[in-house]
Design an enzyme around this catalytic site. Sequence first.
Site, PDB file in Angstrom:
ATOM      1  N   LEU A 136       0.848  -1.186   0.000  1.00 29.05           N
ATOM      2  CA  LEU A 136       0.000   0.000   0.000  1.00 29.05           C
ATOM      3  C   LEU A 136       0.887   1.240   0.000  1.00 29.05           C
ATOM      4  O   LEU A 136       1.712   1.408   0.905  1.00 29.05           O
ATOM      5  CB  LEU A 136      -0.888   0.047   1.248  1.00 29.05           C
ATOM      6  CG  LEU A 136      -1.944  -1.039   1.472  1.00 29.05           C
ATOM      7  CD1 LEU A 136      -1.318  -2.362   1.919  1.00 29.05           C
ATOM      8  CD2 LEU A 136      -2.930  -0.561   2.530  1.00 29.05           C
ATOM      9  N   ILE A 177       1.296  -5.099   8.313  1.00 28.94           N
ATOM     10  CA  ILE A 177       2.735  -4.904   8.470  1.00 28.94           C
ATOM     11  C   ILE A 177       3.086  -3.418   8.416  1.00 28.94           C
ATOM     12  O   ILE A 177       2.762  -2.724   7.448  1.00 28.94           O
ATOM     13  CB  ILE A 177       3.505  -5.674   7.384  1.00 28.94           C
ATOM     14  CG1 ILE A 177       3.138  -7.167   7.453  1.00 28.94           C
ATOM     15  CG2 ILE A 177       5.005  -5.487   7.550  1.00 28.94           C
ATOM     16  CD1 ILE A 177       3.730  -7.998   6.335  1.00 28.94           C
ATOM     17  N   GLY A 226       1.408   4.250   4.434  1.00 28.69           N
ATOM     18  CA  GLY A 226       2.285   3.361   3.692  1.00 28.69           C
ATOM     19  C   GLY A 226       2.542   2.062   4.443  1.00 28.69           C
ATOM     20  O   GLY A 226       3.060   2.084   5.546  1.00 28.69           O
ATOM     21  N   SER A 227       2.188   0.923   3.862  1.00 29.22           N
ATOM     22  CA  SER A 227       2.280  -0.317   4.622  1.00 29.22           C
ATOM     23  C   SER A 227       2.202  -1.525   3.694  1.00 29.22           C
ATOM     24  O   SER A 227       2.277  -1.402   2.469  1.00 29.22           O
ATOM     25  CB  SER A 227       1.150  -0.380   5.651  1.00 29.22           C
ATOM     26  OG  SER A 227      -0.092  -0.076   5.037  1.00 29.22           O
ATOM     27  N   ARG A 228       2.021  -2.692   4.293  1.00 26.60           N
ATOM     28  CA  ARG A 228       1.978  -3.952   3.552  1.00 26.60           C
ATOM     29  C   ARG A 228       1.027  -4.893   4.288  1.00 26.60           C
ATOM     30  O   ARG A 228       0.946  -4.879   5.519  1.00 26.60           O
ATOM     31  CB  ARG A 228       3.397  -4.538   3.495  1.00 26.60           C
ATOM     32  CG  ARG A 228       3.555  -5.875   2.767  1.00 26.60           C
ATOM     33  CD  ARG A 228       5.004  -6.302   2.884  1.00 26.60           C
ATOM     34  NE  ARG A 228       5.316  -7.567   2.245  1.00 26.60           N
ATOM     35  CZ  ARG A 228       6.114  -7.696   1.195  1.00 26.60           C
ATOM     36  NH1 ARG A 228       6.693  -6.628   0.675  1.00 26.60           N
ATOM     37  NH2 ARG A 228       6.361  -8.881   0.675  1.00 26.60           N
TER      38      ARG A 228
END
Length: 204
Positions: A80, A137, A167-169
């Site tokens: 993301l 994450i 901002g991530s995963r």
Amino acid sequence: MVVDGIYYALVLSAGGAVVWWLAGAGFGAPLFVLALFCLYFFRDPERAIPDGPVAVSPADGKVVAIKPASPATTRISIFLNIFDVHVNRAPIAGKITAVKYHKREFLVVSREAASSQNEQNTVTVEGDGTRVTFSQIAGLIARRIVFNKQLGDTVSTGERIGLIKFGSRVDVVLGPEWEIVVRPGMRVAGGSSVIARRIPARTA
């Protein structure tokens, strides 16, 4: 709109007004721009949840990896960026049977190492004879994971369960009873994009 976005926007707007008054418009304007960005970032659009024996994407973003997680399971990793919707959703319907928070590092989440080395919240949902695990994450900038459910809660497919800020995963681990229907490079939408379909059980 996630309520956090309103709080951030109000604080930034107040700060912008003070700076504007003390130092002039040129110094205060950037804070107003950041306030508008927070309202955009924390948007929470409604999604059409698909029916049937499917697993949906738990987040908006780009599929960056599809790899074996073990001899019997497959991991789908979704990145993301800061412009994606960051509200997370349950990939399948069922009961939350495990929640574990891992305090680790804050690597750039587009890197493969982020799946194993970054700080994350790992959730297992079991229902209709299957088990799906997914991880929120945190990244280099995103250091705040929000999970709104509790161990033992029942969730529906595509139900909102939390978010990751800035901002991530998200990783999803599926068993052999699932057929993966996405590919690396594809864009997916949380709650509405099907990432896997349940393989019909064999009959004798």
